[in-house]
Scaffold this motif. Sequence first.
Motif, PDB file in Angstrom:
ATOM      1  N   PRO A 280       0.511  -1.174  -0.205  1.00 50.43           N
ATOM      2  CA  PRO A 280      -0.383  -0.217  -0.128  1.00 50.43           C
ATOM      3  C   PRO A 280       0.676   1.558  -0.137  1.00 50.43           C
ATOM      4  N   VAL A 281       0.363   2.422  -0.654  1.00 52.86           N
ATOM      5  CA  VAL A 281       0.722   3.320  -0.558  1.00 52.86           C
ATOM      6  C   VAL A 281       1.332   4.152   0.662  1.00 52.86           C
ATOM      7  N   ARG A 282       2.870   4.106   1.115  1.00 52.87           N
ATOM      8  CA  ARG A 282       3.356   4.744   2.747  1.00 52.87           C
ATOM      9  C   ARG A 282       2.680   4.187   3.560  1.00 52.87           C
ATOM     10  N   GLY A 283       2.211   2.926   3.633  1.00 50.70           N
ATOM     11  CA  GLY A 283       0.664   2.185   4.505  1.00 50.70           C
ATOM     12  C   GLY A 283       0.464   3.047   5.062  1.00 50.70           C
ATOM     13  N   LEU A 284      -0.794   3.208   4.582  1.00 56.50           N
ATOM     14  CA  LEU A 284      -1.868   4.201   5.009  1.00 56.50           C
ATOM     15  C   LEU A 284      -2.597   3.926   4.578  1.00 56.50           C
ATOM     16  N   TYR A 285      -3.407   2.672   3.949  1.00 53.04           N
ATOM     17  CA  TYR A 285      -4.308   1.520   4.182  1.00 53.04           C
ATOM     18  C   TYR A 285      -3.994   0.244   3.930  1.00 53.04           C
ATOM     19  N   ALA A 286      -4.809  -0.994   3.851  1.00 49.85           N
ATOM     20  CA  ALA A 286      -4.487  -2.385   3.517  1.00 49.85           C
ATOM     21  C   ALA A 286      -4.775  -2.511   2.722  1.00 49.85           C
ATOM     22  N   HIS A 287      -4.865  -3.353   1.883  1.00 51.48           N
ATOM     23  CA  HIS A 287      -5.430  -4.340   0.850  1.00 51.48           C
ATOM     24  C   HIS A 287      -6.914  -4.918   1.080  1.00 51.48           C
ATOM     25  N   VAL A 288      -7.103  -5.780   2.876  1.00 51.57           N
ATOM     26  CA  VAL A 288      -8.145  -6.402   3.359  1.00 51.57           C
ATOM     27  C   VAL A 288      -7.890  -6.039   4.849  1.00 51.57           C
TER      28      VAL A 288
ATOM     29  N   ALA B  97      -9.170  -2.235  -0.548  1.00 50.10           N
ATOM     30  CA  ALA B  97      -9.359  -1.593  -0.615  1.00 50.10           C
ATOM     31  C   ALA B  97      -7.962  -1.389  -2.356  1.00 50.10           C
ATOM     32  N   GLY B  98      -7.738  -0.552  -2.443  1.00 46.62           N
ATOM     33  CA  GLY B  98      -6.765  -0.405  -3.217  1.00 46.62           C
ATOM     34  C   GLY B  98      -6.561  -0.390  -3.932  1.00 46.62           C
ATOM     35  N   GLN B  99      -7.315  -1.551  -4.804  1.00 45.40           N
ATOM     36  CA  GLN B  99      -7.196  -2.196  -6.212  1.00 45.40           C
ATOM     37  C   GLN B  99      -7.319  -1.391  -7.392  1.00 45.40           C
ATOM     38  N   VAL B 100      -5.663  -1.238  -7.725  1.00 44.38           N
ATOM     39  CA  VAL B 100      -5.151  -0.614  -9.347  1.00 44.38           C
ATOM     40  C   VAL B 100      -4.408  -1.110 -10.051  1.00 44.38           C
ATOM     41  N   ALA B 101      -4.088  -0.481 -11.432  1.00 44.04           N
ATOM     42  CA  ALA B 101      -3.202  -1.383 -11.811  1.00 44.04           C
ATOM     43  C   ALA B 101      -1.895  -1.762 -11.557  1.00 44.04           C
TER      44      ALA B 101
END
Length: 109
Positions: free
Chosen positions: A16-24, A36-40
């Motif tokens: 995750p970018v800069r640890g600002l979120y978790a994927h799950v 969250a955060g599922q991009v290309a």
Amino acid sequence: MTSLLERVDPPALCPPVRGLYAHVVIAPAGRTAYIAGQVALDASGELVGPGDHAAQARQAFLNVKLALEASAPLQPTWSATPCTSSATAPNSCRSSSAPPRRPTATPGR
């Protein structure tokens, strides 16, 4: 104080970018997973298919699949709000959901 939420960042996804979120994030009550955060981006953080929107969409949905696999064994009920951005529809979002799918019988097997 112990957190009641379990953060999961599968190694198959880029950090995750800069640890600002978790994927799950899995909430214990009812075992609900928020993704969250599922991009290309691939696992190394590189953009997949620059200029190729179909390739980027495939990668983003592959990332959703990988995140869902990391949250197993949750029941497969889902809700999604994919957001896109373009010159004609900036920040366009559409919500969708589906009930659990039951396996279908395959003739001859």
